[in-house]
Each structure stands twice: as structure tokens, then as C-alpha cells.
Design a protein around this motif. Structure first.
Motif, short mmCIF file in Angstrom:
data_model
loop_
_atom_site.label_atom_id
_atom_site.label_comp_id
_atom_site.label_asym_id
_atom_site.label_seq_id
_atom_site.Cartn_x
_atom_site.Cartn_y
_atom_site.Cartn_z
N CYS A 41 -0.31 -2.24 6.35
CA CYS A 41 -0.20 -1.77 4.97
C CYS A 41 0.29 -2.92 4.11
O CYS A 41 1.00 -3.78 4.57
CB CYS A 41 0.81 -0.63 4.89
N ARG A 42 -0.07 -2.85 2.87
CA ARG A 42 0.33 -3.95 2.00
C ARG A 42 1.47 -3.57 1.09
O ARG A 42 2.10 -4.42 0.50
CB ARG A 42 -0.86 -4.40 1.14
N ASP B 97 1.95 -10.52 2.87
CA ASP B 97 0.66 -9.82 2.86
C ASP B 97 -0.49 -10.79 3.09
O ASP B 97 -1.52 -10.42 3.67
CB ASP B 97 0.44 -9.10 1.53
N HIS C 232 6.28 -4.66 8.12
CA HIS C 232 6.11 -4.17 6.75
C HIS C 232 6.40 -2.67 6.57
O HIS C 232 6.28 -2.17 5.46
CB HIS C 232 4.68 -4.44 6.26
N HIS D 193 9.59 -9.62 -0.53
CA HIS D 193 8.42 -8.81 -0.20
C HIS D 193 8.82 -7.56 0.58
O HIS D 193 8.34 -6.44 0.31
CB HIS D 193 7.42 -9.63 0.62
N ASP E 47 8.45 -3.64 -0.06
CA ASP E 47 7.71 -2.71 0.81
C ASP E 47 8.49 -1.43 1.04
O ASP E 47 7.95 -0.32 1.02
CB ASP E 47 7.44 -3.37 2.17
ZN ZN Z 1 3.97 -5.70 3.02
#
Ligand code: ZN
Length: 350
Positions: A22-23, A66, A84, A188, A192
Motif C-alpha cells: 500500500c502506498r 513508496d 508501511h 513517510h 502512513d
Molecule cells: Zn507507505
């Protein structure tokens, strides 16, 4: 914490073994979270992180983990993918309570293996041909990842202070670059965690029992990640005006030890997990829909989650800087180096 009541069903297990990478927020979202976190820092925080160049770099690095997803290299896919997310509600299948989670990544991996061995009926066999990066038996490592990056940042502030006292200009510059890099990348993961779908088995639509009729649409994840923001936009200025100043991390009711921030990070993650069902409720009511006019309630929800990430990130950065202990090993090495250089100067040239 409240774990969603889970009844084992084939769909739930299917979702578990098919967890895709998943981003979370798209690059623009992560960039915004990182840069807002910078805005929350106090004026006495080291100024080198706030130059226009550093601000740009910290924003850019918010998208880096990502970018790593795109590699075909299996070792990186294995270690990066599960960093993530953390599907908290799957703990039910392993009969593990949040309070029983090991604060250490590899011990947690062992807890998962033990849970699988103890409850084999909960887990159908995994086809090795569909699990080339060996991630299908994992439910994510996000809180461990955040905690580990916090340690790296604290370490970098420790050695920066020593180099600033007795290092070369080049060493100081390198240490500062490292801090900028770590701040950007760790941002990041805090971002998330604020995307509620990164904390749950319902990451790509509701799975299992669904008495309230929540969306089972797979694309809901990508829509929340970026589609929504692209369509309705986010006012950085508006969010900035809601920022509180960063403060040293101290979660209500959570013991925060300087050498172990896992409980505080897990508390943050659990708070985002509690937003999973509210997200689905808003979606069901059409308040996150791209086919209708902007719903203020939906917009406040999405931007509020991003704001939470910026605040947590600013708090973590500030905590790392304030709590960085002296690096006595480096201090001693730099003193020896200096003494040796002075000795060489005192010896007459032959
Ligand atoms: Zn991520």
C-alpha cells in the motif's frame, strides 16, 4: 484498545494472505505532512533543517519509501513492503492482544509464527509461487519501523553534537545531511499510520461480516490515498493555521521511556485504527464521494488525519533532538584525533 470482533471467515483470510503493498497518501500528501511538521517545530530547533533546500528535500523524501516499492528486488520487497502498514485487527487470528506485542521487531515476528503454529485452522496454506517476497504471512511492521527510525534520528543528533564540537566542517555537513535524510524518510511512515486503512484488515474494502453494509470496493484505498485529495484539494495554509507547536512526546496514560518509544508509537497507531469504522461510515453516507459536492465533514476527516501525522512527526523530531544523549565513544575518538594532530604539530619537521 478495542479490536473489532473477528469471526474467522474465508474472505478475511483471503484478504490476509493477499495483502498488497500500500502506498497510503500519495506523494503530495506525504510531502505536505513532512513540511507541515517542519512548521510545528520551535524556533530554537536546529535551523539547518528549515533552509529552503532542506525543506524541499524533506518534502521530497516523504515519498521515498513508496518509490522503493517499485523495485523487483525480492529482499527489498520483503523488508520494505510490510513496513508501511500494521493490520491491527488481524491480531485476533493469532490470539495476541495489543498489550502483549513485543516492542522488538524480530520478537514480534516470532510471536506471529507461534500464533500460526498454535492456531493452524485460522491460516490456510500459502502458495509459495504467489509469495516470492515472503510477505504473505506478515501483518505489517509499521509501529516498529517508526520506533526504529526515531532511534536513528536520535543517534544522528547525538553524533552531530560531537562533530559540531570537535569535527571538521565536512563531518558536520555530512551529519546534518543525514539528519535531513532520516527526518524526511521517517515522515513517510508516520504519514502512513494516519491513513486509517493502513491499520486494518479492511484495507481495500470491508472484509468478513458486514452487517452495516460498508463498502467492499477494492479501489477505496487508492481513493483515500490520493484520488480524494486530487479532486478536492488541501489548503496547506488552512492546515498550518491549525497546527499546535510541537512538544516532547508524552502520550496521556502511556509510559514513555527515553530508550523505548514503542508504547507511544503504538498508542498513536491505535488511535488511527479507531478511525477505520468512522471512515467507512462517512464513505457509506457519500461524504467521501468524488461524484458529489464536497462534504465538509469528509474533507475535515481526511485533512484532520494528515494534520495528526504532522503533529506526531513534529513531536517525534523534537523528542529525538532534545533527548539525544552524548555520543561518548565518538567524543573520545575525536579527542584522541585532536591530540594526535597537536602532537604532530609540536614535533619539528625533519
Ligand atoms: Zn507507505
Amino acid at each position: 484498545m478495542k479490536i473489532f470482533a473477528t469471526r474467522l471467515c474465508f474472505l478475511a483470510v483471503l484478504a490476509l494472505i493477499g495483502t498488497p503493498c500500500c502506498r497510503a497518501w500519495d506523494y503530495e500528501g506525504h510531502r505536505l505532512i513532512n513540511q507541515l511538521a517542519l512548521d510545528s517545530l520551535p524556533k530554537n530547533f536546529p535551523a539547518f533543517v528549515r533552509t529552503p533546500v532542506a525543506r524541499e528535500r524533506i518534502g521530497f523524501l516523504g515519498g521515498d519509501p513508496d518509490r522503493w516499492h517499485k523495485t523487483p528486488d525480492l529482499a527489498l520487497r520483503h523488508c520494505n513492503g510490510p513496513d508501511h502498514y500494521f493490520d491491527i485487527d488481524y491480531l485476533d487470528l493469532y490470539k495476541i492482544e495489543v498489550s502483549q506485542l513485543s516492542h522488538f521487531r524480530y520478537e514480534f515476528a516470532a510471536q506471529l509464527a507461534a500464533g500460526r503454529a498454535a492456531h493452524p485452522k485460522h491460516f490456510p496454506p500459502i502458495d509459495p509461487l504467489k509469495d516470492s517476497d515472503r510477505t504473505k504471512s506478515l501483518i505489517g511492521f509499521l509501529p516498529w519501523t517508526i520506533t526504529e527510525y526515531q532511534g536513528k534520528l536520535k543517534s544522528a543528533f547525538s553524533y552531530l553534537k560531537e562533530y559540531e564540537a570537535a569535527g571538521t566542517p565536512e563531518e558536520v555537513a555530512n551529519a546534518r545531511e543525514n539528519i535531513i535524510y532520516i527526518m524526511g524518510v521517517m515522515g513517510h511512515f508516520i504519514g502512513d499510520a494516519s491513513q486509517p486503512l493502513h491499520t486494518t484488515k479492511h484495507h481495500h474494502g470491508w472484509v468478513g461480516d458486514n452487517p452495516k453494509g460498508y463498502s467492499t470496493n477494492y479501489p477505496i484505498h487508492a481513493w483515500i490515498d490520493g484520488g480524494y485529495i486530487q479532486q478536492f484539494g488541501v489548503s496547506a495554509d488552512k492546515l498550518r493555521s491549525k497546527l499546535r507547536p510541537a512538544s516532547t512526546l508524552a502520550m496521556a496514560g502511556v509510559p514513555v521511556a527515553q530508550t523505548n518509544l514503542f508504547p507511544a508509537v503504538m498508542f498513536y497507531l491505535d488511535e488511527q485504527f479507531k478511525q477505520v469504522e468512522p471512515l467507512y461510515v462517512l464513505e457509506k453516507a457519500g461524504k467521501l464521494s468524488g461524484r458529489r459536492e464536497l462534504s465538509q465533514e469528509g474533507h475535515d476527516f481526511i485533512t484532520g488525519q494528515m494534520l495528526k501525522a504532522s503533529q506526531m512527526l513534529g513531536d517525534l523530531w523534537l523528542t529525538a533532538w532534545q533527548q539525544a544523549p552524548p555520543d561518548m565513544f565518538l567524543r573520545s575518538a575525536l579527542m584522541k584525533r585532536k591530540a594526535a594532530a597537536e602532537q604532530r604539530l609540536e614535533q619539528p619537521a625533519r
